[in-house]
Design an enzyme around this catalytic site. Structure first.
Site, PDB file in Angstrom:
ATOM      1  N   GLY A  46     -10.295  11.805 -36.055  1.00 36.97           N
ATOM      2  CA  GLY A  46     -11.465  11.927 -36.218  1.00 36.97           C
ATOM      3  C   GLY A  46     -12.312  12.557 -37.084  1.00 36.97           C
ATOM      4  CD  GLN A  51     -14.062  17.597 -39.948  1.00 34.33           C
ATOM      5  OE1 GLN A  51     -14.305  16.604 -38.942  1.00 34.33           O
ATOM      6  NE2 GLN A  51     -13.010  18.071 -39.861  1.00 34.33           N
ATOM      7  CB  CYS A  89      -9.406  20.751 -37.403  1.00 31.32           C
ATOM      8  SG  CYS A  89     -10.787  20.450 -38.306  1.00 31.32           S
ATOM      9  CG  LEU A  90      -8.434  15.575 -41.000  1.00 34.53           C
ATOM     10  CD1 LEU A  90      -9.442  14.297 -41.422  1.00 34.53           C
ATOM     11  CD2 LEU A  90      -7.220  15.517 -41.489  1.00 34.53           C
ATOM     12  CG  HIS A 132     -11.840  18.538 -32.592  1.00 33.76           C
ATOM     13  ND1 HIS A 132     -10.840  19.271 -32.680  1.00 33.76           N
ATOM     14  CD2 HIS A 132     -12.083  18.136 -33.969  1.00 33.76           C
ATOM     15  CE1 HIS A 132     -10.578  19.679 -34.278  1.00 33.76           C
ATOM     16  NE2 HIS A 132     -11.461  19.152 -34.762  1.00 33.76           N
ATOM     17  CD  GLU A 133     -13.908  14.911 -34.946  1.00 30.90           C
ATOM     18  OE1 GLU A 133     -14.710  15.387 -35.524  1.00 30.90           O
ATOM     19  OE2 GLU A 133     -12.735  14.976 -34.937  1.00 30.90           O
ATOM     20  CG  HIS A 136     -15.980  19.482 -36.429  1.00 29.82           C
ATOM     21  ND1 HIS A 136     -16.051  20.491 -37.353  1.00 29.82           N
ATOM     22  CD2 HIS A 136     -15.061  18.977 -36.067  1.00 29.82           C
ATOM     23  CE1 HIS A 136     -14.444  20.302 -37.259  1.00 29.82           C
ATOM     24  NE2 HIS A 136     -13.867  19.413 -36.596  1.00 29.82           N
TER      25      HIS A 136
END
Ligand code: NI
Length: 149
Positions: A46, A51, A89-90, A132-133, A136
């Site tokens: 995701g 991000q 997380c990226l 999670h997304e 963000h």
């Protein structure tokens, strides 16, 4: 399509409340296409627009089940149950990965890339990824929610 730079923890854009999308033009489509390319290249499941440095309410999710979910202005309208699972997380160093409590299932209402509303039901890991997304987009990172194992 083009790869975008992934912003890391400490960058202010990750802590901002992202703006609603009001224009469903080619610029948005390019952003979403670039987000897919960037996410796949980084082996993520995701990615949210903040991000890649864009404070807009856009997220993409693909947990590897062959479904590519594009969420514009998503709102989680129902949450049911509870699950504990490991997250990373990226944008965050993997040394900080940890367990987070999320709903077991949910309903999310969103717009597609052309501004058409839809409702989507998810459970398990996909529900986790959507939560999670969506976090963000409100400047919330999973590290804010990590619990002790
Ligand atoms: Ni993340």
């Amino acid at each position: 399509m083009a790869l975008r730079n992934i912003f890391k923890e400490g960058e202010s854009v990750l802590r901002r409340v992202a703006r609603e999308v009001t224009t469903f033009d080619n610029r948005l489509h390019v952003l979403i296409d670039d987000m897919w390319e960037t996410m796949y290249k980084a082996d993520g499941v995701g990615l949210a627009a903040p991000q890649v440095g864009i404070a807009k309410r856009v997220a993409v999710v693909d947990i590897g089940d062959g479904e590519k979910l594009e969420l514009v202005n998503p709102v989680i309208s129902k949450r049911k149950g509870e699950q504990v699972g490991f997250e990373g997380c990226l944008s965050i160093d993997s040394s900080k990965n940890g367990n987070v409590i999320r709903p077991m299932s949910l309903v999310v209402n969103a717009l597609d890339r052309n501004g058409k509303p839809f409702e989507y039901k998810a459970e398990g890991f996909k529900a986790r990824a959507i939560c999670h997304e969506c976090d963000h987009l409100d400047g919330i990172l999973f590290i804010d929610k990590v619990i002790k194992a």
